[in-house]
Design a protein around this motif. Structure first.
Motif, PDB file in Angstrom:
ATOM      1  N   ALA A 192       0.848  -1.188   0.000  1.00 12.39           N
ATOM      2  CA  ALA A 192       0.000   0.000   0.000  1.00 12.39           C
ATOM      3  C   ALA A 192       0.888   1.245   0.000  1.00 12.39           C
ATOM      4  O   ALA A 192       2.048   1.197   0.417  1.00 12.39           O
ATOM      5  N   GLY A 193       0.324   2.330  -0.489  1.00 15.24           N
ATOM      6  CA  GLY A 193       1.052   3.593  -0.493  1.00 15.24           C
ATOM      7  C   GLY A 193       2.120   3.620  -1.559  1.00 15.24           C
ATOM      8  O   GLY A 193       2.022   2.952  -2.586  1.00 15.24           O
ATOM      9  N   CYS A 194       3.195   4.375  -1.252  1.00 13.69           N
ATOM     10  CA  CYS A 194       4.262   4.533  -2.237  1.00 13.69           C
ATOM     11  C   CYS A 194       5.046   3.234  -2.376  1.00 13.69           C
ATOM     12  O   CYS A 194       5.469   2.642  -1.387  1.00 13.69           O
ATOM     13  N   ARG A 195       5.231   2.775  -3.626  1.00 14.47           N
ATOM     14  CA  ARG A 195       5.905   1.484  -3.837  1.00 14.47           C
ATOM     15  C   ARG A 195       7.426   1.590  -3.668  1.00 14.47           C
ATOM     16  O   ARG A 195       8.120   0.585  -3.737  1.00 14.47           O
ATOM     17  N   PHE A 196       7.920   2.804  -3.486  1.00 12.65           N
ATOM     18  CA  PHE A 196       9.357   2.961  -3.254  1.00 12.65           C
ATOM     19  C   PHE A 196       9.671   3.065  -1.763  1.00 12.65           C
ATOM     20  O   PHE A 196      10.835   3.049  -1.366  1.00 12.65           O
ATOM     21  N   ALA A 197       8.611   3.144  -0.949  1.00 15.38           N
ATOM     22  CA  ALA A 197       8.789   3.444   0.480  1.00 15.38           C
ATOM     23  C   ALA A 197       9.782   2.504   1.163  1.00 15.38           C
ATOM     24  O   ALA A 197      10.613   2.944   1.967  1.00 15.38           O
ATOM     25  N   ARG A 227       8.106   8.110   5.521  1.00 13.38           N
ATOM     26  CA  ARG A 227       7.433   8.308   6.801  1.00 13.38           C
ATOM     27  C   ARG A 227       6.172   7.461   6.804  1.00 13.38           C
ATOM     28  O   ARG A 227       5.869   6.804   5.806  1.00 13.38           O
ATOM     29  N   SER A 228       5.454   7.514   7.901  1.00 12.59           N
ATOM     30  CA  SER A 228       4.296   6.612   8.004  1.00 12.59           C
ATOM     31  C   SER A 228       3.244   6.920   6.939  1.00 12.59           C
ATOM     32  O   SER A 228       2.590   6.012   6.424  1.00 12.59           O
ATOM     33  N   ASP A 229       3.094   8.198   6.555  1.00 16.82           N
ATOM     34  CA  ASP A 229       2.050   8.508   5.581  1.00 16.82           C
ATOM     35  C   ASP A 229       2.408   7.966   4.188  1.00 16.82           C
ATOM     36  O   ASP A 229       1.566   7.895   3.310  1.00 16.82           O
ATOM     37  N   CYS A 230       3.677   7.587   3.997  1.00 20.39           N
ATOM     38  CA  CYS A 230       4.078   7.043   2.706  1.00 20.39           C
ATOM     39  C   CYS A 230       3.514   5.651   2.480  1.00 20.39           C
ATOM     40  O   CYS A 230       3.470   5.154   1.364  1.00 20.39           O
ATOM     41  N   ARG A 231       3.123   4.972   3.569  1.00 15.69           N
ATOM     42  CA  ARG A 231       2.711   3.575   3.432  1.00 15.69           C
ATOM     43  C   ARG A 231       1.208   3.403   3.535  1.00 15.69           C
ATOM     44  O   ARG A 231       0.730   2.341   3.904  1.00 15.69           O
ATOM     45  N   GLN A 232       0.478   4.467   3.244  1.00 16.32           N
ATOM     46  CA  GLN A 232      -0.977   4.406   3.375  1.00 16.32           C
ATOM     47  C   GLN A 232      -1.660   4.710   2.062  1.00 16.32           C
ATOM     48  O   GLN A 232      -1.154   5.491   1.256  1.00 16.32           O
ATOM     49  N   GLY A 233      -2.801   4.067   1.878  1.00 17.41           N
ATOM     50  CA  GLY A 233      -3.657   4.369   0.729  1.00 17.41           C
ATOM     51  C   GLY A 233      -3.072   3.896  -0.581  1.00 17.41           C
ATOM     52  O   GLY A 233      -2.246   2.986  -0.630  1.00 17.41           O
ATOM     53  N   ASP A 234      -3.520   4.564  -1.672  1.00 19.23           N
ATOM     54  CA  ASP A 234      -3.029   4.218  -2.997  1.00 19.23           C
ATOM     55  C   ASP A 234      -1.643   4.804  -3.214  1.00 19.23           C
ATOM     56  O   ASP A 234      -1.171   5.616  -2.423  1.00 19.23           O
ATOM     57  N   HIS A 235      -1.027   4.361  -4.322  1.00 19.98           N
ATOM     58  CA  HIS A 235       0.237   4.966  -4.713  1.00 19.98           C
ATOM     59  C   HIS A 235      -0.004   6.445  -4.971  1.00 19.98           C
ATOM     60  O   HIS A 235      -0.971   6.809  -5.641  1.00 19.98           O
TER      61      HIS A 235
END
Lengths: 324, 334
Positions: free
Chosen positions: B293-298, B305-313
């Motif tokens: 979930a979230g950014c695929r480069f995270a 940060r934590s918000d990078c791993r939430q929701g859609d890309h």
């Protein structure tokens, strides 16, 4: 690199390799001849006894032996045979006195017709089948193809031949049970069923090899170029799928035809076709030395020639293959 | 600061937006290989498409020439606007007038890109005109003319040869000649110099640029080689794990606004100091089908940060000066 020189030297290479291959063919034929001459003499049995019978008078046996020059030592026999052969004389049958060249002249065309019809029939079935399976959208098609071809390969040809004779020859009467007429096109009526029976083995092998070649070709990038260009359907199938894929199958086919020349014995026996396979079997049983030698030599020549044709055809289909 | 802002583009020749490409896998959910591809190609522009293998670059190319179905792939959603058509939804009949004619294609490998069983002349004539019987003489002359355009010497000899008799560079020139034969508006070049040595690569790139200038066509140049892109392109689109994560002018890219682009820049071989260990990007690109979930480069990013791993890309958002980034924290980059 100079391109004109390149194509000119390519031409010279083809001619050179043809010359080399002719020499090689001559060498192979010579050794085939030596082996045929030696093997049949090593086999137990005696052509004179086979012809006159076990109760013949010793004097008669001795007379015939001298007449056939079987009383001299084998090396002399071979030299005499070889010298005659160089003059084009294959000798005379011990069993019935016919010239070996005549026996071959009448029986060889039967076998050649069977093989020719088999090859045409086989290609007509294997090529479209392989192309269709390779391009099929549904993923189950290749599985079914592999299963069905395995079944066909697992059934011995002589069994198929007998079943085909009973069903198509006896029950439905669409094929002859016995006999042969040498003239085209009547002979096709006698040849189609034996050819079809051989195809039950030829088509599965050929179409499988071709199928995997086409699959390999399809993964190549130039095929995408053809799609992008919007090449017409038939053109696409021939130039972008089949022609780059056919070479291995053609080489295989030429090899299988070589094998077939000998293997038609069974088919010719079952279908009572007076072909060269049957002539050879008869000659071996009767220890008919000259006929055996003539037939085996012919088989050797045929195999070499057919392989040469196959290689030339393959390198025409696919210019990447150069004759060696 | 970054370089000069890009000039305001005229309506783009190609406008890809929200493109999603999936691969069919029987009854299961299709496997997503491209998710969120967004970029534009202006008229007469050379755009570079960069990314690691598996980032979906080739699939994006295939969607522009309509050959996705051959690989069992299809467009799940999104638009590809080209000259008044939406290439994402046109049928095969409409494709036939565009594919190869308005959009040319240069294959990846010079060695495998030409048909091995046809002479160069036959292949060029096929590219020029499908109706091979008509006007044989003029199309033969055009085939020769095309070889002049791509600077092949002694074209009359080359025309009669088969691909395996030519060098790699010559073959790639022939491929280019056949791609430009129908005078397309767009050339899609999928890693056109794979397998060629560096000097030949440079020649081919120079040739592409000349042709682009002479014919006024647009080029989408796919590559994993940033140096190559720097030399030829005006604009760069960076892809990672099926998504476009940054677009910028080629000079602007010296100051990346996405940590993945920054990592790519750091790992460039030609910038490494002698004797120093080469910089590589930590970890591997996430495998297709197991995107988090979230950014695929995270997972590979030291800025995450934590918000990078939430929701859609995160979507590609304009960040001024004509460039865009998909990083939520792009402003933290120098």
């Amino acid at each position: 690199m100079d391109a004109t020189d390149h194509s000119r030297s390519a031409g010279r290479r083809v001619l050179g390799s043809l010359g080399y291959r002719t020499l090689r063919a001559a060498a192979v034929s010579f050794w085939v001849m030596v082996i045929a001459f030696g093997l049949i003499r090593l086999a137990p049995g005696d052509p004179v006894l086979a012809r006159l019978g076990a109760e013949a008078e010793p004097a008669a046996i001795e007379r015939l032996r001298r007449q056939l020059r079987l009383d001299v030592d084998p090396v002399t026999q071979f030299v005499e045979y070889f010298l005659a052969l160089l003059k084009g004389d294959l000798g005379v049958s011990i069993e019935n006195g016919r010239r070996v060249s005549d026996i071959i002249a009448t029986s060889l065309p039967v076998t050649l017709w069977v093989i020719a019809v088999t090859v045409v029939l086989g290609l007509c079935m294997a090529v479209p089948l392989a192309a269709w399976v390779a391009t099929a959208r549904h993923s189950s098609v290749p599985y079914i193809f592999r299963a069905v071809t395995s079944v066909f390969l697992a059934i011995p040809a002589f069994f198929t031949a007998l079943i085909a004779l009973i069903v198509l020859g006896v029950h439905y009467g669409v094929a002859p049970i016995i006999g042969y007429k040498p003239d085209f096109p009547e002979n096709l009526y006698y040849v189609w069923l034996p050819a079809l029976v051989i195809c039950t083995h030829l088509v599965p092998v050929l179409s499988r090899v071709l199928y995997s070649s086409i699959k390999e070709t399809m993964a190549e990038e130039f095929v995408e170029t053809g799609v992008v260009r919007g090449v017409g359907r038939l053109r696409f199938y021939w130039y972008y799928l089949l022609r780059p894929s056919l070479a291995p199958s053609i080489v295989l086919l030429s090899y299988m035809v070589g094998v077939m020349v000998g293997a038609t014995v069974i088919i010719e026996t079952i279908f009572s076709l007076p072909g060269i396979g049957r002539a050879l079997v008869g000659a071996v049983i009767g220890r008919d030395y000259p006929v055996v030698q003539g037939c085996v030599l012919l088989f050797g020549l045929a195999v070499v020639a057919i392989n040469l044709v196959g290689d030339v055809l393959a390198s025409w289909l696919d210019p990447r293959l150069e004759l060696r | 600061m970054s370089g000069a802002p890009l000039p305001v583009p005229a309506p783009a020749l190609v406008d890809v937006s929200g493109l999603r490409i999936g691969i069919r896998q029987g009854s299961r959910e299709p496997l997503r290989v491209v998710d969120r591809a967004d970029f534009q190609i202006g008229r007469g522009e050379i755009v570079g498409l960069v990314g690691e293998s598996g980032s979906g670059k080739s699939m994006v190319c295939r969607s522009l020439i309509g050959t996705l179905p051959r690989r069992g792939a299809f467009i799940m959603s999104g638009r590809i606007e080209f000259a008044g058509h939406d290439l994402a939804s046109i049928d095969e009949r409409a494709w036939r007038d565009i594919r190869g004619k308005k959009i040319g294609y240069i294959t990846q490998s010079a060695l495998a890109g030409l048909n091995p069983v046809m002479t160069i002349e036959a292949q060029l004539r096929e590219a020029i005109d499908q109706d091979l019987s008509a006007n044989a003489e003029s199309s033969a002359a055009r085939a020769k003319g095309l070889l002049d355009v791509v600077r092949i010497r002694r074209p009359e000899v080359v025309l009669r040869q088969f691909p395996h008799q030519l060098s790699g560079g010559m073959r790639q020139r022939v491929i280019i000649a056949s791609a430009i034969a129908p005078r397309p508006q767009l050339l899609v070049a999928d890693e056109p110099t794979t397998g060629l040595d560096v000097t030949v690569q440079a020649e081919i790139m120079k040739l592409l640029r000349t042709i682009q200038a002479d014919m006024g066509l647009s080029i989408l140049l796919v590559s994993h080689d940033l140096a190559l892109i720097d030399d030829v392109c005006e604009k760069v689109v960076v892809m990672h794990a099926g998504a476009c994560i940054e677009t910028a002018g080629v000079e602007q890219l010296a100051k990346p606004k996405h940590p993945y682009t920054a990592a790519l820049q750091r790992s460039r071989i030609e910038l490494a100091a002698p004797g120093q260990e080469l910089v590589t990007i930590v970890g591997r690109p996430p495998a297709v089908g197991s995107w988090q979930a979230g950014c695929r480069f995270a997972d590979r990013c030291d800025m995450a940060r934590s918000d990078c791993r939430q929701g859609d890309h995160p979507p590609l958002r304009p960040i001024g000066q004509g460039r865009s980034s998909a990083c939520l924290h792009w402003d933290r980059l120098p």
